[in-house]
Write an enzyme that holds these catalytic residues in place. Structure first.
Site, short mmCIF file in Angstrom:
data_model
loop_
_atom_site.label_atom_id
_atom_site.label_comp_id
_atom_site.label_asym_id
_atom_site.label_seq_id
_atom_site.Cartn_x
_atom_site.Cartn_y
_atom_site.Cartn_z
N THR A 129 -9.17 -28.08 -78.70
CA THR A 129 -10.60 -28.13 -78.40
C THR A 129 -11.12 -26.74 -78.03
O THR A 129 -10.42 -25.96 -77.39
CB THR A 129 -10.90 -29.13 -77.27
OG1 THR A 129 -12.23 -28.90 -76.78
CG2 THR A 129 -9.94 -29.01 -76.10
N SER A 143 -12.30 -29.13 -67.58
CA SER A 143 -11.99 -30.48 -67.10
C SER A 143 -10.48 -30.66 -67.19
O SER A 143 -9.79 -29.86 -67.84
CB SER A 143 -12.66 -31.55 -67.97
OG SER A 143 -11.96 -31.71 -69.20
N TYR A 181 -8.99 -33.07 -68.79
CA TYR A 181 -8.71 -33.36 -70.21
C TYR A 181 -8.54 -32.06 -71.00
O TYR A 181 -7.56 -31.88 -71.73
CB TYR A 181 -9.85 -34.21 -70.82
CG TYR A 181 -9.99 -33.97 -72.30
CD1 TYR A 181 -9.02 -34.44 -73.19
CD2 TYR A 181 -11.05 -33.22 -72.82
CE1 TYR A 181 -9.12 -34.17 -74.55
CE2 TYR A 181 -11.15 -32.95 -74.17
CZ TYR A 181 -10.18 -33.43 -75.03
OH TYR A 181 -10.27 -33.13 -76.36
N HIS A 182 -9.51 -31.14 -70.86
CA HIS A 182 -9.42 -29.89 -71.61
C HIS A 182 -8.17 -29.09 -71.19
O HIS A 182 -7.57 -28.39 -71.99
CB HIS A 182 -10.69 -29.05 -71.42
CG HIS A 182 -11.91 -29.63 -72.08
ND1 HIS A 182 -12.86 -30.35 -71.41
CD2 HIS A 182 -12.33 -29.58 -73.38
CE1 HIS A 182 -13.82 -30.72 -72.26
NE2 HIS A 182 -13.53 -30.28 -73.46
N LYS A 219 -5.14 -30.05 -73.05
CA LYS A 219 -5.11 -29.46 -74.39
C LYS A 219 -4.54 -28.04 -74.35
O LYS A 219 -3.89 -27.60 -75.30
CB LYS A 219 -6.51 -29.44 -74.98
CG LYS A 219 -7.09 -30.83 -75.22
CD LYS A 219 -6.53 -31.40 -76.52
CE LYS A 219 -7.39 -32.55 -76.99
NZ LYS A 219 -7.26 -32.85 -78.39
N1 USQ Z 1 -24.10 -32.92 -71.86
C1 USQ Z 1 -25.41 -33.10 -71.43
N2 USQ Z 1 -25.89 -34.36 -71.39
C2 USQ Z 1 -25.17 -35.44 -71.76
C3 USQ Z 1 -23.84 -35.25 -72.20
C4 USQ Z 1 -23.34 -33.97 -72.23
O1 USQ Z 1 -26.11 -32.14 -71.09
O2 USQ Z 1 -25.68 -36.55 -71.70
C5 USQ Z 1 -23.56 -31.55 -71.94
C6 USQ Z 1 -22.24 -31.38 -71.20
O3 USQ Z 1 -22.48 -31.09 -69.84
C7 USQ Z 1 -21.59 -30.24 -71.98
C8 USQ Z 1 -22.09 -30.45 -73.41
O4 USQ Z 1 -23.22 -31.30 -73.30
O5 USQ Z 1 -22.07 -29.00 -71.53
C9 USQ Z 1 -21.06 -31.08 -74.33
O6 USQ Z 1 -20.63 -32.29 -73.77
P1 USQ Z 1 -19.88 -33.43 -74.60
O7 USQ Z 1 -19.72 -34.61 -73.70
O8 USQ Z 1 -20.53 -33.63 -75.92
O9 USQ Z 1 -18.48 -32.72 -74.93
P2 USQ Z 1 -17.16 -32.58 -74.06
O10 USQ Z 1 -17.13 -33.37 -72.83
O11 USQ Z 1 -16.92 -31.12 -73.91
O12 USQ Z 1 -16.06 -33.22 -75.00
C10 USQ Z 1 -16.24 -33.51 -76.40
C11 USQ Z 1 -15.15 -34.48 -76.84
C12 USQ Z 1 -13.79 -33.85 -76.63
C13 USQ Z 1 -13.75 -32.52 -77.36
C14 USQ Z 1 -14.89 -31.63 -76.91
C15 USQ Z 1 -15.01 -30.35 -77.65
O13 USQ Z 1 -15.25 -35.70 -76.13
O14 USQ Z 1 -12.77 -34.71 -77.10
O15 USQ Z 1 -12.54 -31.89 -77.07
O16 USQ Z 1 -16.13 -32.33 -77.13
S1 USQ Z 1 -15.56 -29.00 -76.63
O17 USQ Z 1 -16.75 -29.42 -75.87
O18 USQ Z 1 -15.89 -27.89 -77.49
O19 USQ Z 1 -14.51 -28.71 -75.72
#
Ligand code: USQ
Length: 381
Positions: free
Chosen positions: A144, A179, A181-182, A185
């Site tokens: 990720t 997090s 989770y991250h 990874k």
């Molecule tokens: N966010 C908001 N509002 C929401 C949901 C999320 O502002 O209602 C923000 C979060 O705070 C974050 C961003 O949007 O800054 C991305 O959040 P996300 O929930 O889409 O992504 P994340 O929790 O980081 O995890 C998801 C997948 C995970 C993958 C990751 C890639 O669930 O499996 O590893 O995306 S990454 O984000 O590039 O690490």
């Protein structure tokens, strides 16, 4: 090629199984239904029901003529995973079999322990099985972009050259996850890198950003579509915003909303995985690609949903909610992502048309939307 997909029931696992089988690969999928079980425990439901794997494989066979073989079991159990490797002898392994939610990993001690145990043990068992049964096989591991965090310098593609006190070396790019989770990874990447050096494994580690969408080239039959989770735990941000817009619920921008990430359409995920499978890493190589096609801030995503919603007659409001996570809300973000394009990836960026298509795909399920799932109160601190 014989391709084993670990985590074949998930948001990306099942579409990958169909995609690779449609491209002539012999596919076996494995899953223990962990995500379905967690959803049930937390009273979370995806937007529409999704058939179980044996049923999906039957429907896919009826639709396409292709066969996907299914095994249900826990990869943390050596007897189970070794049996599959011994009989199928995969040439490539696509490893998605992890607890994939950052919020779930931060929910409580039990969810944290489950995330650690599942993600690390499944990865380690996969490595041991490769070494024992198919040492030349290619491991394609879903990592990720979140492993890198949001550093104040450009994010390179996995590796960085460092000059220190007049000497130079090449290292894994510094990791600093946001997090647990991250963080698991990062641990996976470290495990893989150790065994690449020690056992000469052949590995591609794909640093993927948040994915959006549910339709792929293989989902003519809507019952073959992937899960669409829009809850705080398993929903990724753009999918959540689309469902919130359709429900008439104010979009939940966390904090300042300037958090920037790299995003990709699920169609691009399929192509990235296939290109990686079909162009293996070398023996003794840990090849790393940043698997994103463009970057957006949360505010930009909310703005796009509001704009495109309006053209479809949907009145969208955008709200700021207190950020439940500990993350930088305003930061530099400049990742490199050229490796997959060099392999042949032709990106599908987020256009007004593609966003409208996602909205229109979800509208018929409006009556299923549960507003109580949008915010579930998980806090990092
Ligand atoms: N966010 C908001 N509002 C929401 C949901 C999320 O502002 O209602 C923000 C979060 O705070 C974050 C961003 O949007 O800054 C991305 O959040 P996300 O929930 O889409 O992504 P994340 O929790 O980081 O995890 C998801 C997948 C995970 C993958 C990751 C890639 O669930 O499996 O590893 O995306 S990454 O984000 O590039 O690490």
């Amino acid at each position: 090629m014989r391709v084993l997909i670990l985590g074949g029931d998930g948001y990306l696992g099942w579409p990958t199984a169909m995609h690779l089988s449609a491209h002539g690969h012999k596919v076996v999928v494995v899953d223990n239904y962990l995500r379905r079980q967690v959803c049930e425990e937390l009273d979370i439901a995806p937007l529409y029901p999704v058939p179980r794997l044996h049923d999906r494989a039957r429907r896919w066979h009826a639709e396409s003529g292709y066969t996907v073989n299914v095994h249900i079991g826990d990869l943390c159990e050596w007897e189970f995973i070794s049996g599959i490797f011994e009989s199928f002898r995969p040439e490539a392994i696509v490893h998605y079999a992890e607890q994939p939610s950052a919020p779930y990993s931060m929910l409580d001690r039990r969810s944290a322990t489950l995330t650690l145990q599942n993600n690390i043990s499944a990865t380690a068992n996969m490595i041991f099985a490769v070494r024992e049964f198919v040492p030349d096989a290619h491991i394609i591991k879903l990592g990720t972009m979140g492993e890198y965090g949001t550093p104040d310098i450009d994010i390179e593609e996995g590796w960085i050259d460092i000059e220190h006190k007049g000497r130079k070396d090449r290292f894994l790019y510094p990791r600093q996850a946001g997090s647990l989770y991250h963080t698991t990874k990062i641990m996976d990447t470290d495990l893989l890198w150790f065994y690449v050096r020690t056992w000469n494994l052949r590995v591609t580690d794909l640093m993927q950003g948040p994915v959006y969408g549910v339709k792929t080239a293989e989902t003519n039959d809507p019952s073959l579509r992937s899960f669409l989770n829009y809850d705080e735990i398993f929903g990724t941000v753009l999918n959540r915003f689309v469902v919130q817009a359709i429900a008439g619920y104010p979009l939940t921008v966390y904090g300042a909303g300037e958090q920037t990430r790299g995003y990709l359409n699920i169609i691009d995920t399929m192509n990235c995985i296939r290109l990686s499978v079909e162009t293996p890493a070398d023996k003794g190589e840990l090849r790393i690609f940043n698997q994103v096609v463009e970057t957006f801030s949360v505010n930009e995503l909310a703005g796009r949903v509001a704009e495109v919603g309006k053209t479809l007659g949907i009145d969208v409001t955008v709200n700021t909610v207190e950020n439940p996570r500990k993350e930088r809300e305003e930061h530099y973000y400049n990742p490199v992502y050229t490796g997959l394009k060099d392999l042949g990836l032709e990106p599908h960026p987020l256009t007004d048309d593609s966003l409208a298509d996602i909205i229109e795909t979800i509208v018929p399920h409006k009556q299923n939307i549960r507003e109580d799932l949008f915010l579930r109160g998980v806090r990092w601190a």
